[in-house]
Write a protein that holds these residues in place. Structure first.
Motif, short mmCIF file in Angstrom:
data_model
loop_
_atom_site.label_atom_id
_atom_site.label_comp_id
_atom_site.label_asym_id
_atom_site.label_seq_id
_atom_site.Cartn_x
_atom_site.Cartn_y
_atom_site.Cartn_z
N ARG A 60 0.81 -1.23 0.00
CA ARG A 60 0.00 0.00 0.00
C ARG A 60 0.84 1.27 0.00
NH1 ARG A 60 -2.52 0.56 4.67
NH2 ARG A 60 -1.77 -1.30 5.68
N ALA A 61 2.15 1.13 0.22
CA ALA A 61 3.02 2.30 0.34
C ALA A 61 3.40 2.88 -1.02
CB ALA A 61 4.28 1.92 1.11
N GLY A 62 3.65 4.18 -1.01
CA GLY A 62 4.18 4.83 -2.21
C GLY A 62 5.67 4.60 -2.33
N TYR A 63 6.37 4.64 -1.22
CA TYR A 63 7.81 4.37 -1.11
C TYR A 63 8.03 3.63 0.19
CZ TYR A 63 8.55 7.92 -4.70
OH TYR A 63 8.51 8.63 -5.86
N VAL A 64 9.05 2.78 0.20
CA VAL A 64 9.42 2.08 1.43
C VAL A 64 10.89 2.37 1.71
CG1 VAL A 64 9.60 -0.12 2.63
CG2 VAL A 64 7.74 0.26 1.02
N ILE A 65 11.16 2.70 2.97
CA ILE A 65 12.53 2.92 3.43
C ILE A 65 12.81 1.88 4.51
CG2 ILE A 65 14.15 4.52 4.50
CD1 ILE A 65 12.24 6.80 3.53
N PHE A 66 13.72 0.97 4.24
CA PHE A 66 14.15 -0.02 5.22
C PHE A 66 15.39 0.53 5.91
CE2 PHE A 66 12.05 -2.58 1.93
CZ PHE A 66 11.24 -3.41 2.69
N THR A 100 14.33 -7.39 -0.06
CA THR A 100 14.00 -7.90 -1.38
C THR A 100 12.87 -8.92 -1.30
OG1 THR A 100 16.25 -7.56 -2.15
CG2 THR A 100 14.94 -9.16 -3.36
N GLY A 101 12.93 -9.79 -0.31
CA GLY A 101 11.89 -10.80 -0.13
C GLY A 101 10.54 -10.21 0.23
N VAL A 102 10.54 -9.18 1.08
CA VAL A 102 9.28 -8.53 1.46
C VAL A 102 8.64 -7.87 0.23
CG1 VAL A 102 8.22 -6.68 2.84
CG2 VAL A 102 9.96 -8.15 3.86
N LEU A 103 9.45 -7.20 -0.58
CA LEU A 103 8.93 -6.58 -1.80
C LEU A 103 8.37 -7.61 -2.76
CD1 LEU A 103 11.71 -3.92 -2.42
CD2 LEU A 103 9.38 -3.49 -1.63
N ALA A 104 9.09 -8.73 -2.92
CA ALA A 104 8.61 -9.79 -3.80
C ALA A 104 7.30 -10.39 -3.30
CB ALA A 104 9.68 -10.89 -3.92
N MET A 105 7.20 -10.54 -1.99
CA MET A 105 5.96 -11.07 -1.41
C MET A 105 4.80 -10.10 -1.62
SD MET A 105 5.35 -12.68 2.33
CE MET A 105 6.10 -14.23 1.88
N ALA A 106 5.06 -8.79 -1.49
CA ALA A 106 4.02 -7.78 -1.74
C ALA A 106 3.52 -7.89 -3.18
CB ALA A 106 4.56 -6.39 -1.46
N LYS A 107 4.44 -8.06 -4.11
CA LYS A 107 4.06 -8.19 -5.53
C LYS A 107 3.25 -9.46 -5.75
CE LYS A 107 4.40 -7.37 -9.98
NZ LYS A 107 3.61 -6.34 -10.62
N ARG A 108 3.74 -10.53 -5.18
CA ARG A 108 3.09 -11.84 -5.39
C ARG A 108 1.68 -11.89 -4.79
NH1 ARG A 108 5.54 -17.48 -3.31
NH2 ARG A 108 5.09 -18.62 -5.21
N LEU A 109 1.53 -11.37 -3.57
CA LEU A 109 0.25 -11.48 -2.88
C LEU A 109 -0.72 -10.34 -3.18
CD1 LEU A 109 1.51 -12.63 0.63
CD2 LEU A 109 0.47 -14.04 -1.17
N TYR A 110 -0.19 -9.15 -3.43
CA TYR A 110 -1.06 -7.97 -3.56
C TYR A 110 -0.92 -7.27 -4.91
CZ TYR A 110 -1.53 -8.86 1.38
OH TYR A 110 -1.76 -9.46 2.59
N GLY A 111 -0.05 -7.80 -5.76
CA GLY A 111 0.07 -7.28 -7.11
C GLY A 111 0.79 -5.96 -7.25
N ARG A 112 1.49 -5.53 -6.21
CA ARG A 112 2.15 -4.23 -6.27
C ARG A 112 3.44 -4.21 -5.46
NH1 ARG A 112 2.58 0.43 -3.73
NH2 ARG A 112 2.84 2.25 -5.06
N THR A 113 4.47 -3.65 -6.06
CA THR A 113 5.74 -3.45 -5.37
C THR A 113 6.13 -1.98 -5.49
OG1 THR A 113 6.47 -5.67 -5.95
CG2 THR A 113 8.16 -4.15 -5.25
N PRO A 114 6.17 -1.26 -4.39
CA PRO A 114 6.59 0.15 -4.44
C PRO A 114 8.10 0.28 -4.61
CG PRO A 114 6.24 -0.49 -2.19
CD PRO A 114 5.84 -1.68 -3.03
N ARG A 115 8.54 1.46 -4.93
CA ARG A 115 9.97 1.73 -4.95
C ARG A 115 10.48 1.69 -3.52
NH1 ARG A 115 10.76 6.73 -8.89
NH2 ARG A 115 12.90 6.44 -8.18
N ALA A 116 11.71 1.24 -3.35
CA ALA A 116 12.24 1.07 -1.99
C ALA A 116 13.75 1.29 -1.96
CB ALA A 116 11.92 -0.33 -1.47
N VAL A 117 14.21 1.70 -0.79
CA VAL A 117 15.64 1.84 -0.52
C VAL A 117 15.94 1.21 0.83
CG1 VAL A 117 15.97 3.96 -1.89
CG2 VAL A 117 15.39 4.14 0.53
N LEU A 118 17.20 0.85 0.99
CA LEU A 118 17.69 0.34 2.27
C LEU A 118 18.78 1.27 2.76
CD1 LEU A 118 18.20 -1.76 4.56
CD2 LEU A 118 19.71 -2.96 2.94
N TYR A 119 18.56 1.86 3.93
CA TYR A 119 19.60 2.62 4.61
C TYR A 119 20.21 1.69 5.64
CZ TYR A 119 18.52 7.24 2.75
OH TYR A 119 18.36 8.32 1.92
#
Length: 156
Positions: A60-66, A100-119
């Motif tokens: 549901r996020a527009g961007y994710v910052i880990f 990476t796994g959380v983003l892939a799971m979001a795509k697989r289960l909910y059909g959407r992967t937002p842009r993300a960065v890891l700090y």
């Protein structure tokens, strides 16, 4: 132009184990960011580890910052890197996920992967203990400043 009411939120996820010294840096960063950022700027979560339950709010996020500590970086040094979802099912179905796994799971289960960065911030001590090392304590202010600025830019 999208109105603010329809914009997807910035999601910040700080993670780590606060009982393993520098591994708790992500949690400490999340705690401080939650106090400093308005809910209109970002939703902040502090978690002990990345789990499948995060796939739904990530989708549901527009961007994710880990935010996490790293045992492979120079102590106290802050790094930022883009994160993309992986199609590898073994990583997606693991109990302890990577960003990476959380983003892939979001795509697989909910059909959407937002842009993300890891700090990440380089740590020194990952053994038992609640205190962050001096390099991590010193670098944490810079990490928080960078993450807050990134979240504010993504909100607009």
């Amino acid at each position: 132009m999208k109105s603010n009411a329809t914009k997807k939120p910035v999601l910040i996820i700080g993670y780590g184990n606060a009982l393993r010294a520098d591994d708790g840096a992500g949690l400490e960063a999340a705690r401080r960011l939650e106090q400093m950022l308005s809910p209109r700027t970002a939703v902040v979560l502090g978690v002990h580890q990345l789990l499948p339950e995060l796939a739904e709010p990530v989708s549901r996020a527009g961007y994710v910052i880990f935010i996490d500590a790293s045992c492979q970086s120079t102590p106290g040094k802050v790094k930022c890197q883009a994160v993309r979802g992986s199609a590898q099912t073994s990583q997606v179905m693991a109990h302890n996920l990577t960003p990476t796994g959380v983003l892939a799971m979001a795509k697989r289960l909910y059909g959407r992967t937002p842009r993300a960065v890891l700090y990440s911030i380089g740590g020194v001590h990952f053994g038992y203990g609640r205190r962050l090392s001096r390099p991590v304590r010193q670098g944490l202010n810079e990490l928080i400043r960078l993450v807050a600025a990134y979240a504010r830019r993504r909100k607009n």
